[in-house]
Design a protein around this motif. Sequence first.
Motif, PDB file in Angstrom:
ATOM      1  N   UNK A  44       0.834  -1.206   0.000  1.00  0.00           N
ATOM      2  CA  UNK A  44       0.000   0.000   0.000  1.00  0.00           C
ATOM      3  C   UNK A  44       0.867   1.253   0.000  1.00  0.00           C
ATOM      4  N   UNK A  45       0.367   2.278  -0.656  1.00  0.00           N
ATOM      5  CA  UNK A  45       1.036   3.569  -0.638  1.00  0.00           C
ATOM      6  C   UNK A  45       2.055   3.773  -1.732  1.00  0.00           C
ATOM      7  N   UNK A  46       2.294   2.741  -2.569  1.00  0.00           N
ATOM      8  CA  UNK A  46       3.254   2.930  -3.671  1.00  0.00           C
ATOM      9  C   UNK A  46       2.638   2.436  -4.976  1.00  0.00           C
ATOM     10  N   UNK A  47       3.186   2.914  -6.086  1.00  0.00           N
ATOM     11  CA  UNK A  47       2.728   2.474  -7.393  1.00  0.00           C
ATOM     12  C   UNK A  47       3.165   1.026  -7.630  1.00  0.00           C
ATOM     13  N   UNK A  48       2.207   0.187  -7.942  1.00  0.00           N
ATOM     14  CA  UNK A  48       2.490  -1.185  -8.347  1.00  0.00           C
ATOM     15  C   UNK A  48       2.183  -1.266  -9.833  1.00  0.00           C
ATOM     16  N   UNK A  49       3.181  -1.504 -10.638  1.00  0.00           N
ATOM     17  CA  UNK A  49       2.991  -1.482 -12.086  1.00  0.00           C
ATOM     18  C   UNK A  49       2.202  -2.703 -12.555  1.00  0.00           C
ATOM     19  N   UNK A  50       1.636  -2.589 -13.757  1.00  0.00           N
ATOM     20  CA  UNK A  50       0.899  -3.709 -14.340  1.00  0.00           C
ATOM     21  C   UNK A  50       1.817  -4.912 -14.535  1.00  0.00           C
ATOM     22  N   UNK A  51       3.018  -4.654 -15.018  1.00  0.00           N
ATOM     23  CA  UNK A  51       3.958  -5.760 -15.249  1.00  0.00           C
ATOM     24  C   UNK A  51       4.286  -6.485 -13.951  1.00  0.00           C
ATOM     25  N   UNK A  52       4.432  -5.729 -12.865  1.00  0.00           N
ATOM     26  CA  UNK A  52       4.731  -6.346 -11.569  1.00  0.00           C
ATOM     27  C   UNK A  52       3.585  -7.242 -11.129  1.00  0.00           C
TER      28      UNK A  52
END
Length: 559
Positions: A44-52
């Motif tokens: 939570x609180x950070x960008x999680x990319x689609x690729x990840x």
Amino acid sequence: MSAERYLIGKSTLDVSLGGLRRNGADVSLRPKSFALLHYLVTHAGRLVTKDELLSKIWPDVIVTDDSLTRCISEVRAALEDSDQTMIKTVSKRGYVFAGPVTLLDEHAVPLPPADGVPEHKTEARRTGWVLPLLGLAAVLAMAGVVWSTAFWRPAALPPRLSLIVLPFLNLSADPAQDYLGDIITDELTTALTQLRGSTVISSSSAFTLKGKPVDIKQLGSDLGVSYALEGSVLRSDGSVRINARLVDTQSAKTLWSDKFDVHRAALLQTQDDIVTRLASALHVELVQAEARRAIGTPVANLDAEDLAMRCEGASYNHGGAVATPNYDLCERALGIDPRNVRALIQLARYYSSRVSRVQSPNPASDLQRADGLVNRALDIDAGYYAAHCVKAVVLEGTHHVRDAVVAAERCLALNPSYAGAYRTLALQYFFLAEPSKMLEYVDHGIRLSPRDPETSIFLLLKGWAYLVMEHDDEALVWLRRAAAASPEIPTILAALTSVLALTGQDAEARATLARYLALPATRTRTVAQWDYVPDENPAFLKFHLRFKSGLSKAGMPEQ
């Protein structure tokens, strides 16, 4: 022991039990949606990319972005996050879990005071009963573990459109000939990932099964897939025979099979055609199989994607007819999920096709509706191949045929195994009065998809091409075939009526006109209403006048 529960807003995510509770009630989530929520919450609180997300939630499996989008939509619905304040989308990059997250452990579970009970009495009540309750809870928990271990197994269904392409068998005596089957397996796996919403086991994982006996039902259970594709390659002196069959992993029943031969001399040139032909057929068969799975479920219990697949499957069954009663399923799908791209495109295709086939009760309204639907779909997923083909037909209807060609070429580039791209390109070159281009795309489309549900439209377009060239007798051959394949499509009967009259077969022309006028889907009943001219080049205008003269000769009313 690390905490296994998270308080997220009004919901509790219990990782150890694999469940989500909200306001005291269990909330249903598919396994992949649960895993996605868990991953987002723990980051939570950070960008999680689609690729990840794709690599963490679907390791060793090839899936489209649509699988991720559907899981995100399901998690948002479970959290009642319709305004997307908890799970925020970062355009073209990924997602951020922005909701409140509290880590819970076994020693401190905050409970709200009961309504109407003073706080100090609540505390006293906890103190008096806490030890007996903890003892009882421990006994029940141990009993639950024993029961679940001994008697309970998860019964979650595999994801929709989930499959594995098993290594194609080499039936030749020479092991050195394995390479062709391996190429087909690898490239077909890649091609099938283009199918919207598909989950395809990677070819590298599939190749671990090469040469081993496979129990289809066990394989489906182990890998969590609904379908398996089996195939073989047999080389003889002058040809190579390709066999393939699609199997339901739950019942082990064959849903579809095909076999065809290619000349060995042209093998290297036709490898792409082999894969494209198989992928084109499977795109249709898989969607129809998913639609059949949903038929036994009451419509009220279906989710948006189930409804949209039933809608799309029905369109295949009707062979491209422009008036069917099943498009209300797409409307229902959009009522549940306004961002369901499959439903948006099916409806846009329906309205734009009515205009293109000159059977719309209100062409301006239909085009406006289709344009709005397809633009919404492209805003959501600009890489969805079918959306570009539908956009091409909308552009055609607004007199931008050259732009329509560009859109259709984009559709073909995104998915070379999509038969609709070849039909759309042939149609646009019809309006540009370029019959050689029409025949090129028609013949290629028929060769790659000989059992396509809309083969009759390919045959119609071939007849149109010869009529543009004023080869009326040849046009008649193909239009008869089109009418035999789909006698319920008005445009085909109108074309056949005109050519019969132009070739002097007046009695049959009048009889065919009567059949045309009797069709429930027929909207265009006078010669004057056949006024669809997307491109005013001289060659098409000449064709258009000849076509209308044939209708007049057959006896269609002028006004």
